[in-house]
Design a protein around this motif. Structure first.
Motif, PDB file in Angstrom:
ATOM      1  N   VAL A 100       0.840  -1.207   0.000  1.00 49.32           N
ATOM      2  CA  VAL A 100       0.000   0.000   0.000  1.00 49.32           C
ATOM      3  C   VAL A 100       0.871   1.252   0.000  1.00 49.32           C
ATOM      4  O   VAL A 100       0.627   2.204  -0.762  1.00 49.32           O
ATOM      5  CB  VAL A 100      -0.944   0.004   1.220  1.00 49.32           C
ATOM      6  CG1 VAL A 100      -1.643   1.362   1.367  1.00 49.32           C
ATOM      7  CG2 VAL A 100      -1.977  -1.100   1.097  1.00 49.32           C
ATOM      8  N   LEU A 101       1.911   1.267   0.834  1.00 50.36           N
ATOM      9  CA  LEU A 101       2.788   2.434   0.908  1.00 50.36           C
ATOM     10  C   LEU A 101       3.540   2.637  -0.406  1.00 50.36           C
ATOM     11  O   LEU A 101       3.657   3.767  -0.906  1.00 50.36           O
ATOM     12  CB  LEU A 101       3.773   2.290   2.071  1.00 50.36           C
ATOM     13  CG  LEU A 101       4.713   3.480   2.305  1.00 50.36           C
ATOM     14  CD1 LEU A 101       3.920   4.759   2.563  1.00 50.36           C
ATOM     15  CD2 LEU A 101       5.656   3.203   3.468  1.00 50.36           C
ATOM     16  N   ILE A 102       4.057   1.552  -0.984  1.00 50.10           N
ATOM     17  CA  ILE A 102       4.807   1.654  -2.243  1.00 50.10           C
ATOM     18  C   ILE A 102       3.918   2.215  -3.353  1.00 50.10           C
ATOM     19  O   ILE A 102       4.311   3.130  -4.091  1.00 50.10           O
ATOM     20  CB  ILE A 102       5.384   0.286  -2.641  1.00 50.10           C
ATOM     21  CG1 ILE A 102       6.533  -0.105  -1.694  1.00 50.10           C
ATOM     22  CG2 ILE A 102       5.885   0.295  -4.087  1.00 50.10           C
ATOM     23  CD1 ILE A 102       7.086  -1.491  -1.930  1.00 50.10           C
ATOM     24  N   LEU A 103       2.713   1.686  -3.473  1.00 52.54           N
ATOM     25  CA  LEU A 103       1.811   2.154  -4.528  1.00 52.54           C
ATOM     26  C   LEU A 103       1.374   3.600  -4.293  1.00 52.54           C
ATOM     27  O   LEU A 103       1.254   4.389  -5.245  1.00 52.54           O
ATOM     28  CB  LEU A 103       0.582   1.242  -4.606  1.00 52.54           C
ATOM     29  CG  LEU A 103       0.833  -0.175  -5.138  1.00 52.54           C
ATOM     30  CD1 LEU A 103      -0.448  -0.983  -5.125  1.00 52.54           C
ATOM     31  CD2 LEU A 103       1.417  -0.123  -6.552  1.00 52.54           C
ATOM     32  N   THR A 104       1.148   3.972  -3.031  1.00 53.01           N
ATOM     33  CA  THR A 104       0.753   5.353  -2.718  1.00 53.01           C
ATOM     34  C   THR A 104       1.844   6.328  -3.127  1.00 53.01           C
ATOM     35  O   THR A 104       1.582   7.349  -3.777  1.00 53.01           O
ATOM     36  CB  THR A 104       0.455   5.496  -1.215  1.00 53.01           C
ATOM     37  OG1 THR A 104      -0.609   4.617  -0.854  1.00 53.01           O
ATOM     38  CG2 THR A 104       0.064   6.928  -0.874  1.00 53.01           C
ATOM     39  N   VAL A 105       3.081   6.024  -2.749  1.00 57.61           N
ATOM     40  CA  VAL A 105       4.207   6.894  -3.095  1.00 57.61           C
ATOM     41  C   VAL A 105       4.403   6.940  -4.613  1.00 57.61           C
ATOM     42  O   VAL A 105       4.632   8.010  -5.194  1.00 57.61           O
ATOM     43  CB  VAL A 105       5.491   6.410  -2.392  1.00 57.61           C
ATOM     44  CG1 VAL A 105       6.703   7.188  -2.888  1.00 57.61           C
ATOM     45  CG2 VAL A 105       5.363   6.566  -0.879  1.00 57.61           C
ATOM     46  N   GLY A 117       4.831  15.064  -4.341  1.00 53.09           N
ATOM     47  CA  GLY A 117       3.777  14.094  -4.613  1.00 53.09           C
ATOM     48  C   GLY A 117       3.620  13.024  -3.549  1.00 53.09           C
ATOM     49  O   GLY A 117       2.501  12.806  -3.047  1.00 53.09           O
ATOM     50  N   PRO A 118       4.695  12.324  -3.156  1.00 51.14           N
ATOM     51  CA  PRO A 118       4.557  11.305  -2.115  1.00 51.14           C
ATOM     52  C   PRO A 118       4.095  11.875  -0.780  1.00 51.14           C
ATOM     53  O   PRO A 118       3.339  11.215  -0.053  1.00 51.14           O
ATOM     54  CB  PRO A 118       5.971  10.723  -2.001  1.00 51.14           C
ATOM     55  CG  PRO A 118       6.609  11.003  -3.300  1.00 51.14           C
ATOM     56  CD  PRO A 118       6.032  12.309  -3.749  1.00 51.14           C
ATOM     57  N   ILE A 175      -2.892  12.194   2.366  1.00 51.87           N
ATOM     58  CA  ILE A 175      -4.263  11.847   1.964  1.00 51.87           C
ATOM     59  C   ILE A 175      -4.593  10.419   2.376  1.00 51.87           C
ATOM     60  O   ILE A 175      -5.714  10.120   2.808  1.00 51.87           O
ATOM     61  CB  ILE A 175      -4.437  12.049   0.448  1.00 51.87           C
ATOM     62  CG1 ILE A 175      -4.317  13.536   0.101  1.00 51.87           C
ATOM     63  CG2 ILE A 175      -5.783  11.502  -0.024  1.00 51.87           C
ATOM     64  CD1 ILE A 175      -4.261  13.817  -1.386  1.00 51.87           C
ATOM     65  N   LEU A 176      -3.603   9.521   2.257  1.00 52.44           N
ATOM     66  CA  LEU A 176      -3.801   8.124   2.661  1.00 52.44           C
ATOM     67  C   LEU A 176      -4.218   8.035   4.125  1.00 52.44           C
ATOM     68  O   LEU A 176      -5.023   7.160   4.500  1.00 52.44           O
ATOM     69  CB  LEU A 176      -2.507   7.331   2.432  1.00 52.44           C
ATOM     70  CG  LEU A 176      -2.534   5.850   2.823  1.00 52.44           C
ATOM     71  CD1 LEU A 176      -3.427   5.057   1.870  1.00 52.44           C
ATOM     72  CD2 LEU A 176      -1.119   5.270   2.830  1.00 52.44           C
TER      73      LEU A 176
END
Length: 431
Positions: free
Chosen positions: A112-117, A210-211, A217-218
Protein backbone atom coordinates in the motif's frame (compact mmCIF):
# COMPACT_ATOMS: atom_id res chain seq x y z
CA UNK A 1 33.28 3.87 -15.44
CA UNK A 2 33.53 0.48 -13.69
CA UNK A 3 36.17 1.52 -11.16
CA UNK A 4 34.69 5.01 -10.70
CA UNK A 5 31.28 3.63 -9.71
CA UNK A 6 32.77 1.15 -7.23
CA UNK A 7 34.96 3.89 -5.79
CA UNK A 8 31.87 6.07 -5.25
CA UNK A 9 30.03 3.13 -3.69
CA UNK A 10 32.93 2.38 -1.35
CA UNK A 11 33.16 6.06 -0.40
CA UNK A 12 29.44 6.03 0.44
CA UNK A 13 29.40 2.83 2.51
CA UNK A 14 32.84 2.49 4.15
CA UNK A 15 32.75 5.61 6.40
CA UNK A 16 29.40 4.54 7.86
CA UNK A 17 30.53 0.93 8.18
CA UNK A 18 33.73 1.91 9.96
CA UNK A 19 31.89 4.34 12.25
CA UNK A 20 29.41 1.66 13.29
CA UNK A 21 32.17 -0.94 13.74
CA UNK A 22 34.13 1.47 15.94
CA UNK A 23 31.03 2.03 18.08
CA UNK A 24 30.51 -1.73 18.43
CA UNK A 25 34.13 -2.31 19.47
CA UNK A 26 34.14 0.52 22.01
CA UNK A 27 30.94 1.47 23.84
CA UNK A 28 27.95 -0.29 22.19
CA UNK A 29 28.40 -4.04 22.66
CA UNK A 30 26.61 -6.33 20.19
CA UNK A 31 26.84 -10.06 19.53
CA UNK A 32 29.53 -11.18 17.03
CA UNK A 33 26.94 -12.65 14.64
CA UNK A 34 25.22 -9.27 14.23
CA UNK A 35 28.51 -7.48 13.57
CA UNK A 36 29.70 -10.10 11.07
CA UNK A 37 26.35 -10.02 9.25
CA UNK A 38 26.64 -6.22 9.16
CA UNK A 39 30.14 -6.32 7.64
CA UNK A 40 29.04 -8.83 5.00
CA UNK A 41 26.07 -6.60 4.30
CA UNK A 42 28.47 -3.68 3.83
CA UNK A 43 30.39 -5.61 1.15
CA UNK A 44 27.12 -6.47 -0.61
CA UNK A 45 26.06 -2.82 -0.46
CA UNK A 46 29.31 -1.65 -2.08
CA UNK A 47 29.14 -4.23 -4.88
CA UNK A 48 25.40 -3.79 -5.34
CA UNK A 49 25.53 0.01 -5.36
CA UNK A 50 28.44 -0.01 -7.82
CA UNK A 51 26.66 -2.33 -10.26
CA UNK A 52 23.37 -0.55 -9.75
CA UNK A 53 24.63 2.99 -10.43
CA UNK A 54 26.69 1.81 -13.41
CA UNK A 55 23.68 0.02 -14.88
CA UNK A 56 21.37 2.93 -14.11
CA UNK A 57 23.63 5.38 -15.94
CA UNK A 58 23.53 3.40 -19.19
CA UNK A 59 19.90 2.30 -18.93
CA UNK A 60 17.58 4.51 -16.83
CA UNK A 61 19.23 7.79 -17.82
CA UNK A 62 19.19 6.87 -21.52
CA UNK A 63 15.60 5.62 -21.40
CA UNK A 64 14.48 8.83 -19.68
CA UNK A 65 16.31 11.11 -22.11
CA UNK A 66 15.13 9.29 -25.26
CA UNK A 67 11.54 9.06 -24.09
CA UNK A 68 11.41 12.68 -22.94
CA UNK A 69 12.66 13.99 -26.29
CA UNK A 70 10.40 11.69 -28.30
CA UNK A 71 7.31 12.51 -26.28
CA UNK A 72 7.83 16.26 -26.63
CA UNK A 73 8.31 15.98 -30.39
CA UNK A 74 4.90 14.35 -30.63
CA UNK A 75 3.23 17.62 -29.45
CA UNK A 76 0.46 15.40 -28.04
CA UNK A 77 -0.26 16.72 -24.54
CA UNK A 78 -2.55 13.86 -23.37
CA UNK A 79 0.07 11.34 -24.53
CA UNK A 80 2.89 13.22 -22.77
CA UNK A 81 0.95 13.39 -19.50
CA UNK A 82 -0.27 9.77 -19.50
CA UNK A 83 3.16 8.36 -20.37
CA UNK A 84 4.80 10.59 -17.74
CA UNK A 85 2.40 9.26 -15.10
CA UNK A 86 3.11 5.62 -16.01
CA UNK A 87 6.86 6.22 -16.09
CA UNK A 88 6.77 7.96 -12.71
CA UNK A 89 4.89 5.05 -11.15
CA UNK A 90 7.15 2.41 -12.73
CA UNK A 91 10.46 4.03 -11.81
CA UNK A 92 9.36 4.72 -8.23
CA UNK A 93 8.22 1.13 -7.62
CA UNK A 94 11.73 0.02 -8.62
CA UNK A 95 13.48 2.58 -6.35
CA UNK A 96 15.60 0.79 -3.70
CA UNK A 97 15.17 3.62 -1.17
CA UNK A 98 11.41 3.12 -1.27
CA UNK A 99 11.78 -0.64 -0.83
CA UNK A 100 13.88 -0.12 2.30
CA UNK A 101 11.54 2.55 3.71
CA UNK A 102 8.37 0.53 3.12
CA UNK A 103 9.88 -2.57 4.71
CA UNK A 104 10.57 -0.69 7.94
CA UNK A 105 7.37 1.33 8.38
CA UNK A 106 4.98 -0.24 10.89
CA UNK A 107 1.17 -0.06 10.65
CA UNK A 108 1.12 0.57 6.89
CA UNK A 109 1.09 -2.39 4.54
CA UNK A 110 4.29 -2.42 2.45
CA UNK A 111 2.50 -2.72 -0.91
CA UNK A 112 0.00 0.00 0.00
CA UNK A 113 2.79 2.43 0.91
CA UNK A 114 4.81 1.65 -2.24
CA UNK A 115 1.81 2.15 -4.53
CA UNK A 116 0.75 5.35 -2.72
CA UNK A 117 4.21 6.89 -3.09
CA UNK A 118 4.49 5.72 -6.71
CA UNK A 119 1.15 7.26 -7.66
CA UNK A 120 2.17 10.51 -5.95
CA UNK A 121 5.38 10.64 -8.01
CA UNK A 122 3.51 9.78 -11.21
CA UNK A 123 0.95 12.56 -10.72
CA UNK A 124 3.60 15.17 -9.96
CA UNK A 125 5.77 14.07 -12.85
CA UNK A 126 2.77 15.11 -14.95
CA UNK A 127 2.79 18.48 -13.15
CA UNK A 128 6.53 18.78 -13.87
CA UNK A 129 5.94 18.19 -17.59
CA UNK A 130 3.29 20.92 -17.62
CA UNK A 131 5.72 23.29 -15.86
CA UNK A 132 8.41 22.73 -18.50
CA UNK A 133 6.06 22.90 -21.47
CA UNK A 134 4.16 26.00 -20.26
CA UNK A 135 7.14 27.66 -18.53
CA UNK A 136 5.43 28.01 -15.14
CA UNK A 137 7.69 29.67 -12.49
CA UNK A 138 8.90 27.15 -9.93
CA UNK A 139 8.51 29.46 -6.92
CA UNK A 140 4.74 29.84 -7.40
CA UNK A 141 4.28 26.09 -7.63
CA UNK A 142 6.34 25.50 -4.51
CA UNK A 143 4.47 28.13 -2.51
CA UNK A 144 1.06 26.71 -3.42
CA UNK A 145 1.98 23.04 -3.04
CA UNK A 146 3.75 23.37 0.30
CA UNK A 147 0.90 25.53 1.57
CA UNK A 148 -1.39 22.58 0.79
CA UNK A 149 1.07 20.17 2.44
CA UNK A 150 1.04 22.06 5.73
CA UNK A 151 -2.72 22.51 5.63
CA UNK A 152 -3.16 18.74 5.37
CA UNK A 153 -0.43 18.21 7.98
CA UNK A 154 -2.48 20.18 10.51
CA UNK A 155 -5.46 17.89 9.95
CA UNK A 156 -3.84 14.48 9.56
CA UNK A 157 -2.95 11.79 12.10
CA UNK A 158 0.42 12.74 13.71
CA UNK A 159 1.67 9.17 13.22
CA UNK A 160 1.60 9.70 9.46
CA UNK A 161 3.53 12.98 9.39
CA UNK A 162 7.06 11.59 9.63
CA UNK A 163 6.28 8.78 7.19
CA UNK A 164 4.83 11.30 4.72
CA UNK A 165 7.89 13.56 4.72
CA UNK A 166 10.27 10.57 4.64
CA UNK A 167 8.35 9.29 1.61
CA UNK A 168 9.21 12.50 -0.23
CA UNK A 169 12.88 11.59 0.11
CA UNK A 170 12.62 8.49 -2.07
CA UNK A 171 12.60 10.71 -5.16
CA UNK A 172 16.24 11.55 -4.39
CA UNK A 173 17.26 7.88 -4.70
CA UNK A 174 19.92 6.47 -7.05
CA UNK A 175 17.40 5.15 -9.59
CA UNK A 176 14.79 7.93 -9.56
CA UNK A 177 17.14 10.93 -9.78
CA UNK A 178 19.04 9.94 -12.97
CA UNK A 179 15.83 8.88 -14.72
CA UNK A 180 13.71 11.91 -13.79
CA UNK A 181 16.51 14.40 -14.48
CA UNK A 182 17.21 12.75 -17.85
CA UNK A 183 13.51 12.88 -18.68
CA UNK A 184 13.49 16.61 -17.93
CA UNK A 185 16.57 17.21 -20.07
CA UNK A 186 14.94 15.27 -22.93
CA UNK A 187 11.71 17.28 -22.72
CA UNK A 188 13.49 20.64 -22.37
CA UNK A 189 15.88 19.85 -25.25
CA UNK A 190 13.05 20.43 -27.74
CA UNK A 191 12.66 24.03 -26.57
CA UNK A 192 14.97 26.59 -28.16
CA UNK A 193 14.62 29.48 -25.68
CA UNK A 194 17.36 30.64 -23.30
CA UNK A 195 15.69 29.16 -20.19
CA UNK A 196 15.21 25.63 -21.58
CA UNK A 197 18.23 24.12 -19.81
CA UNK A 198 17.39 25.78 -16.49
CA UNK A 199 13.80 24.54 -16.69
CA UNK A 200 15.05 20.96 -17.11
CA UNK A 201 15.81 21.11 -13.37
CA UNK A 202 13.10 21.04 -10.74
CA UNK A 203 11.46 17.73 -11.65
CA UNK A 204 12.90 16.00 -8.60
CA UNK A 205 11.74 18.89 -6.41
CA UNK A 206 8.15 18.72 -7.63
CA UNK A 207 8.06 14.93 -7.62
CA UNK A 208 9.15 14.93 -3.97
CA UNK A 209 5.95 16.81 -3.07
CA UNK A 210 3.78 14.09 -4.61
CA UNK A 211 4.56 11.31 -2.11
CA UNK A 212 4.13 13.69 0.84
CA UNK A 213 0.66 14.72 -0.29
CA UNK A 214 -0.26 11.15 -1.25
CA UNK A 215 0.65 9.71 2.17
CA UNK A 216 -1.10 12.58 3.97
CA UNK A 217 -4.26 11.85 1.96
CA UNK A 218 -3.80 8.12 2.66
CA UNK A 219 -4.01 8.87 6.40
CA UNK A 220 -7.64 9.97 5.97
CA UNK A 221 -8.80 6.84 4.12
CA UNK A 222 -6.54 3.97 5.18
CA UNK A 223 -7.07 1.87 8.26
CA UNK A 224 -3.84 0.86 9.99
CA UNK A 225 -2.78 -2.70 9.34
CA UNK A 226 -0.10 -4.81 11.06
CA UNK A 227 3.26 -4.84 9.31
CA UNK A 228 5.96 -7.50 9.24
CA UNK A 229 8.68 -4.86 9.59
CA UNK A 230 8.82 -4.63 13.35
CA UNK A 231 8.58 -8.39 13.87
CA UNK A 232 11.38 -9.41 11.52
CA UNK A 233 13.87 -6.59 11.81
CA UNK A 234 16.36 -8.44 14.05
CA UNK A 235 18.03 -11.61 12.76
CA UNK A 236 20.28 -13.59 15.10
CA UNK A 237 22.53 -16.45 13.93
CA UNK A 238 23.97 -19.20 16.14
CA UNK A 239 26.54 -20.31 13.54
CA UNK A 240 28.14 -19.01 10.37
CA UNK A 241 26.20 -21.65 8.43
CA UNK A 242 22.93 -20.16 9.66
CA UNK A 243 24.16 -16.72 8.63
CA UNK A 244 25.08 -17.97 5.17
CA UNK A 245 21.68 -19.60 4.82
CA UNK A 246 20.06 -16.32 5.85
CA UNK A 247 21.78 -14.50 3.00
CA UNK A 248 21.32 -17.27 0.43
CA UNK A 249 17.62 -17.63 1.21
CA UNK A 250 17.14 -13.86 0.93
CA UNK A 251 18.73 -13.61 -2.53
CA UNK A 252 15.98 -15.39 -4.53
CA UNK A 253 13.29 -13.52 -2.58
CA UNK A 254 14.75 -10.14 -3.46
CA UNK A 255 15.50 -11.28 -7.01
CA UNK A 256 11.80 -11.98 -7.52
CA UNK A 257 10.87 -8.62 -5.98
CA UNK A 258 13.33 -6.74 -8.18
CA UNK A 259 12.24 -8.55 -11.35
CA UNK A 260 8.62 -7.69 -10.63
CA UNK A 261 9.59 -4.08 -9.88
CA UNK A 262 11.64 -3.67 -13.08
CA UNK A 263 9.24 -5.56 -15.33
CA UNK A 264 6.88 -2.59 -15.98
CA UNK A 265 9.84 -0.37 -16.97
CA UNK A 266 11.28 -3.00 -19.31
CA UNK A 267 7.91 -3.75 -20.93
CA UNK A 268 7.13 -0.04 -21.27
CA UNK A 269 10.53 0.69 -22.84
CA UNK A 270 10.36 -2.23 -25.29
CA UNK A 271 6.87 -1.19 -26.44
CA UNK A 272 8.08 2.38 -26.85
CA UNK A 273 11.13 1.11 -28.74
CA UNK A 274 9.01 -0.85 -31.22
CA UNK A 275 6.38 1.84 -31.71
CA UNK A 276 8.34 5.10 -31.59
CA UNK A 277 12.02 5.07 -30.55
CA UNK A 278 13.45 2.51 -32.99
CA UNK A 279 16.97 2.75 -31.54
CA UNK A 280 19.82 1.09 -33.42
CA UNK A 281 21.12 -2.25 -32.25
CA UNK A 282 24.22 -1.03 -30.36
CA UNK A 283 22.53 1.61 -28.15
CA UNK A 284 19.63 -0.79 -27.55
CA UNK A 285 22.00 -3.55 -26.40
CA UNK A 286 23.79 -1.09 -24.08
CA UNK A 287 20.49 -0.18 -22.46
CA UNK A 288 19.47 -3.83 -22.04
CA UNK A 289 22.88 -4.67 -20.52
CA UNK A 290 22.46 -1.71 -18.19
CA UNK A 291 19.08 -3.06 -17.07
CA UNK A 292 20.69 -6.43 -16.24
CA UNK A 293 23.40 -4.70 -14.17
CA UNK A 294 20.72 -2.60 -12.48
CA UNK A 295 18.79 -5.73 -11.54
CA UNK A 296 21.81 -7.59 -10.15
CA UNK A 297 23.03 -4.54 -8.24
CA UNK A 298 19.60 -3.88 -6.77
CA UNK A 299 19.27 -7.47 -5.54
CA UNK A 300 22.65 -7.30 -3.79
CA UNK A 301 21.86 -3.84 -2.39
CA UNK A 302 18.52 -4.90 -0.88
CA UNK A 303 19.96 -8.14 0.50
CA UNK A 304 22.82 -6.34 2.22
CA UNK A 305 20.56 -3.58 3.57
CA UNK A 306 17.79 -5.82 4.88
CA UNK A 307 19.76 -8.83 6.09
CA UNK A 308 22.96 -7.16 7.27
CA UNK A 309 22.25 -3.51 8.09
CA UNK A 310 18.69 -3.47 9.44
CA UNK A 311 19.24 -5.83 12.37
CA UNK A 312 22.33 -4.08 13.71
CA UNK A 313 20.80 -0.66 13.07
CA UNK A 314 17.76 -1.58 15.16
CA UNK A 315 19.95 -2.80 18.04
CA UNK A 316 22.20 0.29 17.91
CA UNK A 317 19.22 2.63 17.87
CA UNK A 318 17.75 0.84 20.86
CA UNK A 319 20.96 0.91 22.93
CA UNK A 320 22.00 4.45 22.05
CA UNK A 321 18.79 5.71 23.65
CA UNK A 322 19.90 4.40 27.05
CA UNK A 323 20.45 7.21 29.62
CA UNK A 324 24.24 6.91 29.64
CA UNK A 325 24.61 7.08 25.82
CA UNK A 326 21.79 9.42 24.77
CA UNK A 327 24.13 12.41 24.52
CA UNK A 328 26.00 10.65 21.66
CA UNK A 329 22.99 10.38 19.37
CA UNK A 330 23.20 13.91 17.97
CA UNK A 331 26.95 13.99 17.11
CA UNK A 332 26.85 10.45 15.67
CA UNK A 333 23.88 11.39 13.48
CA UNK A 334 25.68 14.52 12.27
CA UNK A 335 28.81 12.56 11.35
CA UNK A 336 26.76 10.00 9.42
CA UNK A 337 24.80 12.78 7.70
CA UNK A 338 28.05 14.32 6.50
CA UNK A 339 29.37 11.07 5.05
CA UNK A 340 26.05 10.04 3.49
CA UNK A 341 25.61 13.25 1.49
CA UNK A 342 29.34 13.46 0.87
CA UNK A 343 29.26 10.38 -1.34
CA UNK A 344 25.64 10.27 -2.58
CA UNK A 345 25.76 9.55 -6.36
CA UNK A 346 22.64 11.64 -7.04
CA UNK A 347 24.30 14.68 -5.43
CA UNK A 348 27.34 14.29 -7.70
CA UNK A 349 25.06 14.28 -10.74
CA UNK A 350 23.22 17.41 -9.57
CA UNK A 351 26.39 19.32 -8.63
CA UNK A 352 28.03 18.54 -11.96
CA UNK A 353 25.03 19.67 -14.00
CA UNK A 354 24.65 22.93 -12.05
CA UNK A 355 28.35 23.71 -12.52
CA UNK A 356 28.06 23.09 -16.26
CA UNK A 357 24.89 25.18 -16.67
CA UNK A 358 26.35 28.06 -14.66
CA UNK A 359 29.60 27.94 -16.66
CA UNK A 360 31.55 27.36 -13.44
CA UNK A 361 30.07 30.35 -11.58
CA UNK A 362 28.55 27.90 -9.08
CA UNK A 363 31.22 25.31 -8.44
CA UNK A 364 30.40 21.68 -7.72
CA UNK A 365 32.80 21.78 -4.78
CA UNK A 366 31.01 24.70 -3.10
CA UNK A 367 27.61 23.03 -3.51
CA UNK A 368 29.08 19.75 -2.29
CA UNK A 369 30.29 21.19 1.02
CA UNK A 370 27.22 23.38 1.53
CA UNK A 371 24.92 20.38 1.15
CA UNK A 372 27.10 18.23 3.42
CA UNK A 373 26.95 20.82 6.19
CA UNK A 374 23.21 21.34 5.76
CA UNK A 375 22.32 17.64 5.84
CA UNK A 376 24.64 17.03 8.79
CA UNK A 377 22.80 19.72 10.74
CA UNK A 378 19.45 18.31 9.64
CA UNK A 379 20.43 14.85 10.91
CA UNK A 380 21.42 16.34 14.24
CA UNK A 381 18.04 18.09 14.53
CA UNK A 382 16.27 14.85 13.68
CA UNK A 383 18.00 13.05 16.55
CA UNK A 384 17.27 15.97 18.86
CA UNK A 385 13.60 15.49 18.02
CA UNK A 386 13.90 11.78 18.89
CA UNK A 387 15.43 12.62 22.27
CA UNK A 388 13.02 15.40 23.20
CA UNK A 389 9.83 14.05 21.62
CA UNK A 390 9.04 17.44 20.09
CA UNK A 391 6.55 17.58 17.23
CA UNK A 392 8.16 17.28 13.80
CA UNK A 393 6.22 20.38 12.77
CA UNK A 394 8.41 22.55 15.03
CA UNK A 395 11.31 21.70 12.71
CA UNK A 396 9.51 21.41 9.38
CA UNK A 397 7.53 24.66 9.44
CA UNK A 398 10.52 26.99 10.14
CA UNK A 399 12.73 25.02 7.74
CA UNK A 400 10.33 25.13 4.82
CA UNK A 401 9.34 28.73 5.61
CA UNK A 402 12.98 29.76 5.24
CA UNK A 403 13.24 27.60 2.11
CA UNK A 404 10.29 29.30 0.44
CA UNK A 405 11.60 32.76 1.32
CA UNK A 406 14.93 31.84 -0.23
CA UNK A 407 13.05 30.74 -3.35
CA UNK A 408 12.28 34.41 -3.92
CA UNK A 409 15.74 35.68 -2.97
CA UNK A 410 17.96 33.06 -4.59
CA UNK A 411 19.11 32.75 -8.18
CA UNK A 412 16.59 30.95 -10.43
CA UNK A 413 19.05 28.15 -11.21
CA UNK A 414 19.62 27.44 -7.51
CA UNK A 415 15.89 27.51 -6.83
CA UNK A 416 15.05 24.85 -9.41
CA UNK A 417 18.15 22.77 -8.75
CA UNK A 418 17.86 22.58 -4.98
CA UNK A 419 14.10 22.92 -4.52
CA UNK A 420 12.24 20.33 -2.52
CA UNK A 421 14.49 20.26 0.53
CA UNK A 422 14.66 22.85 3.27
CA UNK A 423 18.24 21.82 4.05
CA UNK A 424 19.20 22.14 0.40
CA UNK A 425 17.63 25.58 0.18
CA UNK A 426 19.63 26.65 3.23
CA UNK A 427 22.73 25.45 1.41
CA UNK A 428 21.82 27.94 -1.34
CA UNK A 429 22.65 30.80 1.04
CA UNK A 430 26.33 30.49 0.10
CA UNK A 431 25.42 31.53 -3.42
Amino acid sequence: MFFEKFREAAAAVLPITLTVALMCFSFVPVTPDLLLAFLIGGVLLIVGMGLFTMGSDVSMSQIGSHMGAKLTKSRNLPLILSVSFLLGVAITVAEPDLQVLAANVPNINTLVLILTVAIGVGLFLMVSMLRILFRIPMKWLLLGLYGLVFLLSALTDPDYLSVAFDSGGVTTGPMTVPFIMALGVGVASIRSDANAQTDSFGLVALCSVGPILAVLILSFIYKDAPSDAAASIVNNYATTVEMGNGYFHALPEYLLEVLLALLPIVVFFMLFQVVALKLHRLPLMRILLGLVLTCVGLVLFLTGANVGFSSLGFILGERLTSPELRFLLVPIAMVMGWFIINAEPAVHVLNKQVEELSAGAISAKAMHYALSIAVSLANGLAMLRVLTGMSIMWLLIPGYAVALVLAYLGKPLIVVALAGSAAAFLAGLVF
